[in-house]
Design a protein around this motif. Structure first.
Motif, PDB file in Angstrom:
ATOM      1  N   UNK A   1      25.890 -14.458  -3.209  1.00 14.30           N
ATOM      2  CA  UNK A   1      24.556 -14.227  -3.372  1.00 14.30           C
ATOM      3  C   UNK A   1      24.428 -12.547  -3.453  1.00 14.30           C
ATOM      4  N   UNK A   2      23.763 -12.221  -4.411  1.00 14.44           N
ATOM      5  CA  UNK A   2      23.937 -10.523  -4.715  1.00 14.44           C
ATOM      6  C   UNK A   2      22.619 -10.261  -3.801  1.00 14.44           C
ATOM      7  N   UNK A   3      22.626  -9.221  -3.146  1.00 14.34           N
ATOM      8  CA  UNK A   3      21.374  -8.980  -2.655  1.00 14.34           C
ATOM      9  C   UNK A   3      21.173  -7.158  -2.800  1.00 14.34           C
ATOM     10  N   UNK A   4      22.052  -6.666  -3.207  1.00  9.65           N
ATOM     11  CA  UNK A   4      21.600  -5.304  -3.731  1.00  9.65           C
ATOM     12  C   UNK A   4      20.535  -4.998  -4.299  1.00  9.65           C
ATOM     13  N   UNK A   5      19.562  -4.198  -4.105  1.00 12.66           N
ATOM     14  CA  UNK A   5      18.367  -4.086  -4.741  1.00 12.66           C
ATOM     15  C   UNK A   5      18.710  -3.502  -6.131  1.00 12.66           C
ATOM     16  N   UNK A   6      17.819  -3.932  -7.102  1.00  8.45           N
ATOM     17  CA  UNK A   6      17.828  -3.254  -8.138  1.00  8.45           C
ATOM     18  C   UNK A   6      16.191  -2.611  -8.484  1.00  8.45           C
ATOM     19  N   UNK A   7      16.029  -1.586  -9.279  1.00  9.66           N
ATOM     20  CA  UNK A   7      14.909  -1.121  -9.504  1.00  9.66           C
ATOM     21  C   UNK A   7      13.804  -1.934 -10.326  1.00  9.66           C
ATOM     22  N   UNK A   8      14.246  -2.393 -11.479  1.00 14.20           N
ATOM     23  CA  UNK A   8      13.357  -3.573 -12.232  1.00 14.20           C
ATOM     24  C   UNK A   8      13.680  -4.975 -12.132  1.00 14.20           C
ATOM     25  N   UNK A  43       0.330 -30.500  -5.115  1.00 17.63           N
ATOM     26  CA  UNK A  43      -0.489 -29.603  -5.249  1.00 17.63           C
ATOM     27  C   UNK A  43       0.148 -28.416  -4.846  1.00 17.63           C
ATOM     28  N   UNK A  44       0.552 -27.537  -5.774  1.00 18.43           N
ATOM     29  CA  UNK A  44       0.928 -26.088  -5.429  1.00 18.43           C
ATOM     30  C   UNK A  44       0.394 -25.070  -6.605  1.00 18.43           C
ATOM     31  N   UNK A  45       0.192 -24.066  -6.122  1.00 22.68           N
ATOM     32  CA  UNK A  45      -0.566 -22.771  -6.769  1.00 22.68           C
ATOM     33  C   UNK A  45       0.445 -21.545  -6.590  1.00 22.68           C
ATOM     34  N   UNK A  46       0.754 -20.846  -7.264  1.00 22.87           N
ATOM     35  CA  UNK A  46       1.530 -19.772  -7.294  1.00 22.87           C
ATOM     36  C   UNK A  46       1.267 -18.508  -8.272  1.00 22.87           C
ATOM     37  N   UNK A  47       1.271 -17.357  -7.747  1.00 18.86           N
ATOM     38  CA  UNK A  47       1.158 -16.079  -8.456  1.00 18.86           C
ATOM     39  C   UNK A  47       2.427 -15.197  -8.569  1.00 18.86           C
ATOM     40  N   UNK A  48       2.915 -14.772  -9.856  1.00 25.12           N
ATOM     41  CA  UNK A  48       3.966 -13.625  -9.842  1.00 25.12           C
ATOM     42  C   UNK A  48       3.366 -12.467 -10.462  1.00 25.12           C
ATOM     43  N   UNK A  49       3.506 -11.253  -9.694  1.00 27.24           N
ATOM     44  CA  UNK A  49       2.998 -10.089 -10.215  1.00 27.24           C
ATOM     45  C   UNK A  49       4.366  -9.256 -10.374  1.00 27.24           C
ATOM     46  N   UNK A  50       4.496  -8.748 -11.583  1.00 27.96           N
ATOM     47  CA  UNK A  50       5.834  -8.065 -11.763  1.00 27.96           C
ATOM     48  C   UNK A  50       5.236  -6.714 -12.016  1.00 27.96           C
ATOM     49  N   UNK A  51       5.791  -5.728 -11.072  1.00 30.22           N
ATOM     50  CA  UNK A  51       5.499  -4.394 -11.324  1.00 30.22           C
ATOM     51  C   UNK A  51       6.432  -3.551 -12.006  1.00 30.22           C
ATOM     52  N   UNK A  52       6.325  -2.206 -12.029  1.00 28.48           N
ATOM     53  CA  UNK A  52       7.341  -1.603 -12.656  1.00 28.48           C
ATOM     54  C   UNK A  52       8.814  -1.391 -11.895  1.00 28.48           C
ATOM     55  N   UNK A  53       8.556  -1.895 -10.741  1.00 31.64           N
ATOM     56  CA  UNK A  53       9.997  -1.836  -9.749  1.00 31.64           C
ATOM     57  C   UNK A  53       9.806  -2.890  -8.935  1.00 31.64           C
ATOM     58  N   UNK A  54      10.819  -3.377  -8.304  1.00 33.61           N
ATOM     59  CA  UNK A  54      10.727  -4.680  -7.157  1.00 33.61           C
ATOM     60  C   UNK A  54       9.676  -4.275  -6.182  1.00 33.61           C
ATOM     61  N   UNK A 100      11.676  -8.221  -2.485  1.00 30.47           N
ATOM     62  CA  UNK A 100      12.801  -9.209  -3.475  1.00 30.47           C
ATOM     63  C   UNK A 100      13.962  -8.240  -3.728  1.00 30.47           C
ATOM     64  N   UNK A 101      15.069  -8.753  -3.821  1.00 23.22           N
ATOM     65  CA  UNK A 101      16.161  -8.059  -4.038  1.00 23.22           C
ATOM     66  C   UNK A 101      17.283  -8.778  -4.891  1.00 23.22           C
ATOM     67  N   UNK A 102      18.031  -8.279  -5.786  1.00 21.15           N
ATOM     68  CA  UNK A 102      19.085  -8.934  -6.515  1.00 21.15           C
ATOM     69  C   UNK A 102      19.229  -8.355  -7.712  1.00 21.15           C
ATOM     70  N   UNK A 103      20.025  -9.212  -8.729  1.00 21.19           N
ATOM     71  CA  UNK A 103      20.206  -8.745 -10.281  1.00 21.19           C
ATOM     72  C   UNK A 103      20.798 -10.094 -10.732  1.00 21.19           C
TER      73      UNK A 103
END
Length: 180
Positions: A1-8, A43-54, A100-103
């Protein structure tokens, strides 16, 4: 599992719509220590907000606990009752990401899981399935698979130790649709 952070993230910035028709949340728990009971929440609801960075990106999700489905109506009714999930007092399970982290395909998602009035940290291993353009309507879908586990006693769910396992494994398969 890769856990090094990326910026986007490899996703378009904005709020991605949850696709409930191509998403599921399941779980497994040991029964009598010798086998597993598998189930899901319908019954599941979710939201994903993608910013310019993690750091500017987030995931939230809410599960209606009354929607438990183990394939056995009598068992499901008992699990909803006051000695187990107590859905009258604890109607939802909710998650809010904190990191959030990975690549590539392998990511981790840390966050807070709340059942009733108890909140505990959880880490999910996340596999990014990729992004695809849907030919029928031109929409862009992203898919993710996430796995994690909780200890039920940490959430006050202490009914029948020995009969039911302490560890509950959670498995999500989710799709989101890109913002227009």
């Amino acid at each position: 599992m890769t856990t090094s952070p990326t910026t986007t993230l490899p996703l378009t910035a904005g709020t991605w719509a949850f696709d409930p028709f191509h998403s599921a949340v399941g779980f497994t728990i040991r029964h009598l220590g010798i086998s597993k009971v598998r189930g899901r929440f319908d019954q599941l609801d979710a939201s994903l907000v993608v910013g310019e960075t993690l750091a500017e990106s987030s995931v939230t999700a809410t599960v209606a606990l009354e929607s438990i489905n183990t394939g056995n109506a009598d068992r499901d009714a008992h699990v909803r009752a006051s000695d187990l999930l107590d859905v009258a007092s604890r109607p939802t399970m909710s998650f809010r990401s904190t990191k959030l982290a990975g690549e590539g395909e392998d990511w981790t998602m840390e966050g807070d899981l709340t059942i009733g009035d108890v909140t505990r940290p959880i880490t999910f291993a996340v596999e990014f399935g990729g992004v695809v353009d849907v030919p029928m309507d031109g929409s862009k879908h992203a898919g993710f698979e996430a796995t994690g586990e909780i200890r039920r006693s940490e959430f006050g769910l202490t009914f029948a130790p020995g009969l039911l396992g302490e560890v509950v494994k959670i498995h999500l398969d989710v799709q989101f649709v890109a913002p227009k």
